[in-house]
Design an enzyme around this catalytic site. Structure first.
Site, PDB file in Angstrom:
ATOM      1  NE  ARG A  42      -0.693   0.424 -12.397  1.00 10.61           N
ATOM      2  CZ  ARG A  42      -1.270  -0.723 -11.958  1.00 10.61           C
ATOM      3  NH1 ARG A  42      -1.098  -2.018 -12.410  1.00 10.61           N
ATOM      4  NH2 ARG A  42      -2.021  -0.756 -10.826  1.00 10.61           N
ATOM      5  NE  ARG A  43      -3.339   3.942 -11.001  1.00  6.03           N
ATOM      6  CZ  ARG A  43      -4.448   3.046 -10.195  1.00  6.03           C
ATOM      7  NH1 ARG A  43      -5.863   2.987 -10.505  1.00  6.03           N
ATOM      8  NH2 ARG A  43      -4.173   2.518  -9.089  1.00  6.03           N
ATOM      9  CD  GLU A 187      -4.179 -10.315  -5.222  1.00  4.09           C
ATOM     10  OE1 GLU A 187      -4.099  -9.922  -6.382  1.00  4.09           O
ATOM     11  OE2 GLU A 187      -3.226 -10.484  -4.551  1.00  4.09           O
ATOM     12  CG  ASP A 198       1.564 -16.281  -2.619  1.00  2.33           C
ATOM     13  OD1 ASP A 198       2.050 -15.048  -2.797  1.00  2.33           O
ATOM     14  OD2 ASP A 198       1.314 -16.538  -1.336  1.00  2.33           O
ATOM     15  CE  LYS A 202       3.914 -15.524   0.174  1.00  4.69           C
ATOM     16  NZ  LYS A 202       2.264 -15.400   0.728  1.00  4.69           N
TER      17      LYS A 202
HETATM   18  P1  NDP Z   1      -0.560  -3.352  -5.097  1.00  7.62           P
HETATM   19  O1  NDP Z   1      -1.315  -3.837  -6.352  1.00  7.62           O
HETATM   20  O2  NDP Z   1      -1.721  -2.974  -3.962  1.00  7.62           O
HETATM   21  O3  NDP Z   1       0.273  -2.140  -5.262  1.00  7.62           O
HETATM   22  C1  NDP Z   1       1.170  -2.078  -6.589  1.00  7.62           C
HETATM   23  C2  NDP Z   1       1.726  -0.634  -6.761  1.00  7.62           C
HETATM   24  O4  NDP Z   1       2.728  -0.524  -7.668  1.00  7.62           O
HETATM   25  C3  NDP Z   1       0.904   0.574  -7.020  1.00  7.62           C
HETATM   26  O5  NDP Z   1       1.104   1.482  -6.454  1.00  7.62           O
HETATM   27  C4  NDP Z   1       1.123   0.638  -8.600  1.00  7.62           C
HETATM   28  O6  NDP Z   1       0.721   2.136  -8.848  1.00  7.62           O
HETATM   29  C5  NDP Z   1       2.578   0.427  -8.675  1.00  7.62           C
HETATM   30  N1  NDP Z   1       2.796  -0.152  -9.970  1.00  7.62           N
HETATM   31  C6  NDP Z   1       2.562  -1.320 -10.465  1.00  7.62           C
HETATM   32  N2  NDP Z   1       2.899  -1.296 -11.807  1.00  7.62           N
HETATM   33  C7  NDP Z   1       3.877  -0.099 -11.733  1.00  7.62           C
HETATM   34  C8  NDP Z   1       4.872   0.128 -12.902  1.00  7.62           C
HETATM   35  N3  NDP Z   1       4.957  -0.520 -14.117  1.00  7.62           N
HETATM   36  N4  NDP Z   1       5.445   1.281 -12.624  1.00  7.62           N
HETATM   37  C9  NDP Z   1       5.308   1.988 -11.516  1.00  7.62           C
HETATM   38  N5  NDP Z   1       4.406   1.481 -10.595  1.00  7.62           N
HETATM   39  C10 NDP Z   1       4.046   0.487 -10.666  1.00  7.62           C
HETATM   40  O7  NDP Z   1       0.502  -4.427  -4.604  1.00  7.62           O
HETATM   41  P2  NDP Z   1       0.709  -4.546  -3.094  1.00  7.62           P
HETATM   42  O8  NDP Z   1       0.947  -3.574  -2.416  1.00  7.62           O
HETATM   43  O9  NDP Z   1      -0.436  -5.591  -2.468  1.00  7.62           O
HETATM   44  O10 NDP Z   1       2.113  -5.645  -3.186  1.00  7.62           O
HETATM   45  C11 NDP Z   1       3.304  -5.174  -3.497  1.00  7.62           C
HETATM   46  C12 NDP Z   1       4.275  -6.086  -3.470  1.00  7.62           C
HETATM   47  O11 NDP Z   1       4.278  -6.774  -1.978  1.00  7.62           O
HETATM   48  C13 NDP Z   1       4.149  -7.389  -4.174  1.00  7.62           C
HETATM   49  O12 NDP Z   1       5.256  -7.959  -4.689  1.00  7.62           O
HETATM   50  C14 NDP Z   1       3.365  -8.310  -3.273  1.00  7.62           C
HETATM   51  O13 NDP Z   1       3.346  -9.710  -3.726  1.00  7.62           O
HETATM   52  C15 NDP Z   1       4.138  -8.105  -1.988  1.00  7.62           C
HETATM   53  N6  NDP Z   1       3.408  -8.442  -0.931  1.00  7.62           N
HETATM   54  C16 NDP Z   1       2.035  -7.867  -0.776  1.00  7.62           C
HETATM   55  C17 NDP Z   1       1.340  -8.626   0.376  1.00  7.62           C
HETATM   56  C18 NDP Z   1       0.024  -7.974   0.594  1.00  7.62           C
HETATM   57  O14 NDP Z   1      -0.620  -8.345   1.712  1.00  7.62           O
HETATM   58  N7  NDP Z   1      -0.452  -7.081  -0.030  1.00  7.62           N
HETATM   59  C19 NDP Z   1       1.832  -9.291   1.379  1.00  7.62           C
HETATM   60  C20 NDP Z   1       3.177  -9.872   1.247  1.00  7.62           C
HETATM   61  C21 NDP Z   1       3.980  -9.441   0.109  1.00  7.62           C
HETATM   62  P3  NDP Z   1      -0.600   2.658  -8.791  1.00  7.62           P
HETATM   63  O15 NDP Z   1      -0.971   2.905  -7.556  1.00  7.62           O
HETATM   64  O16 NDP Z   1      -0.554   3.829  -9.696  1.00  7.62           O
HETATM   65  O17 NDP Z   1      -1.700   1.595  -9.231  1.00  7.62           O
HETATM   66  N1  HSE Z   2      -1.704 -13.272  -1.520  1.00  6.72           N
HETATM   67  C1  HSE Z   2      -0.899 -13.516  -0.341  1.00  6.72           C
HETATM   68  C2  HSE Z   2      -1.835 -14.340   0.514  1.00  6.72           C
HETATM   69  C3  HSE Z   2      -0.547 -12.342   0.143  1.00  6.72           C
HETATM   70  O1  HSE Z   2      -2.834 -14.558   0.470  1.00  6.72           O
HETATM   71  O2  HSE Z   2      -1.183 -14.767   1.470  1.00  6.72           O
HETATM   72  C4  HSE Z   2       0.752 -12.636   1.011  1.00  6.72           C
HETATM   73  O3  HSE Z   2       1.848 -12.684   0.399  1.00  6.72           O
END
Ligand code: NDP
Ligand code: HSE
Length: 423
Positions: A42-43, A187, A198, A202
């Protein structure tokens, strides 16, 4: 193998780090180097301490996905749109896709699978359920010769942390949530976790794969943990149980049942010892028997591990000019409503301590055909607490029993109603 990465947050940054740190091993394992050709965020101008050229960052995710030289798109942004549009564009353009996006797969996995099958490319999503735990590929590959009968899982780390903390300290839900937030488990907006959304996404992914049937998150009966009280946890303890947010997917004769709700499970059950923010999934299959998968279900590095595993698999497939078998939904079974599910209830009632109360309460259970397994009464002056545990009955009958109990004059309050599982 040219890779486009969509998202560079908690998970994406770890994907970048592992791609860099494991570069030589990955090249050897795949038979070709992985080259990161762009990272959509995004940024784009934000300073990120990552071992890649800052010029790779772009805000034009769609443009990156459309590039002719991209082989694999890795999506770790999350949410339904614009992720769905990007991934459909990627698949239709002949790119393989690796994603961790449980929300999208739970809502509309069928559209993605169809696009992947039509294009003859891979769609892998191991990280979408239970983070680092190898689970979907064992279900999809190793157990494909067997018949899975039931999948019971703790698939949300945040709620497991909260419930484990309530169990360990006697804290209430609000206090435990506060602790989870302070430690970075929950969060800022914990709704998706604590209300079970969530886990429901799953559960839909797991049930679809286990039962060769399309199940969406909307098909999953969902209850969160916000109503679980310290008194419920204490009642569970008194019964030798603990409370967990479970996803339960069951194969019935001609249908499937998929639900997410808090439930008491005996402390002797393999899932009872899964504490902290860990995940575990208990799979029962006709020939294999009982299998348990355990590990970290969230966090940047654990989730990136699953993403990288998928990336290696799809890259190998592309080099070999092949792709994995597409979605298996041939069984096409209907999803039964929660009312049909066979469950047991633990019900705690505040009642007047006088003659005839027990008979009246028992009469309500009998009227709805619900058999009582145990009754425990403790006195409190002229009041009493009745704790009733039922045998298995249709959830519909149990719900009707509780509704009628609430309306009885002699019942001052229905203090808690929890399902009992795992016996
Ligand atoms: P974050 O919110 O940490 O990161 C999201 C990323 O996506 C950021 O880099 C953000 O950019 C980018 N982004 C958001 N909107 C846009 C857009 N419109 N265009 C381009 N880039 C965009 O998410 P997570 O890493 O935590 O999660 C990512 C995925 O993984 C999700 O589907 C989540 O459900 C899944 N997941 C996450 C887990 C976890 O423990 N975090 C565990 C299992 C699955 P910017 O950096 O500029 O903000
Ligand atoms: N919010 C999720 C959890 C992240 O607490 O398990 C992993 O999908």
């Amino acid at each position: 193998m040219k890779v486009a990465l969509l998202g560079c947050g908690t998970v994406g940054a770890e994907v970048v780090r592992l791609l860099h740190e494991h570069e030589r091993d990955l090249t050897a394992r795949i038979g070709a180097p992985l080259e990161l050709v762009g990272v959509a965020v995004r940024r784009a101008g934000r300073t990120r301490d990552l071992p890649i050229d800052p010029a790779l960052f772009t805000t034009d995710a769609l443009g990156l996905v459309k590039r002719d030289d991209v082989d694999v798109v890795v999506e770790v942004v999350g949410g339904i749109e614009p992720a769905r549009t990007w991934l459909l564009e990627a698949l239709r353009g002949g790119k393989s896709v690796v994603t961790a996006n449980k929300a999208l797969l739970g809502e509309d996995g069928a559209t993605l699978h169809k696009a992947a099958a039509e294009a003859g490319v891979d769609l892998y999503y191991e990280a979408s359920v239970a983070g680092a735990i190898p689970l979907l590929r064992p279900l999809r590959d190793s157990l494909h010769g067997d018949r899975i009968t039931r999948v019971t899982g703790i698939v949300n780390g945040t709620t497991n942390f909260i419930l484990s903390s309530m169990d360990a300290t006697g804290a209430g839900f609000a206090e435990a949530l506060e602790e989870a937030t302070a430690l970075g488990y929950a969060e800022a907006d914990p709704t998706a976790d604590v209300e079970g959304f969530d886990a429901a996404a799953k559960a839909a992914i797991l049930a679809s794969m286990a039962f060769h049937t399309r199940v969406t998150a909307a098909d999953v009966h969902r209850e969160g943990i916000t109503e679980v009280t310290a008194a419920d946890v204490a009642s569970a303890k008194a019964m030798g149980c603990t409370i967990k947010l479970l996803c339960i997917a069951t194969k019935l004769d001609d249908a499937v049942s998929v639900r997410v709700h808090p439930a008491m499970i005996p402390r002797t059950h393999p899932l009872a010892g899964v504490g902290d923010a860990f995940n575990a999934v208990f799979v029962e299959a006709e020939a294999a028997g009982q299998l348990m998968f355990y590990g970290r279900g969230a966090g940047g590095a654990p989730t990136a591990s699953a993403v990288l595993g998928d990336l290696v698999a799809v890259s190998r497939n592309r080099l070999a000019g092949t792709h994995a078998a597409s979605e298996s939904a041939y069984a096409d079974l209907p999803v039964r409503p929660i009312g049909d599910a066979l469950t047991r209830y633990h019900i705690s009632l505040d009642v007047a301590d006088k003659a005839g109360v027990l008979a009246a309460v028992a009469g309500v259970f009998a009227k709805h055909g619900v058999s009582i397994a145990t009754v425990n009464q403790s006195g409190r002056g002229n009041q009493a607490v009745l704790v009733i545990v039922t045998h298995a009955a249709a959830d519909r009958a149990l719900a009707a029993t509780v509704a009628e109990l609430r309306a009885l004059d002699i019942v001052r309050a229905v203090a808690s109603v929890l399902r009992v599982e795992g016996e």
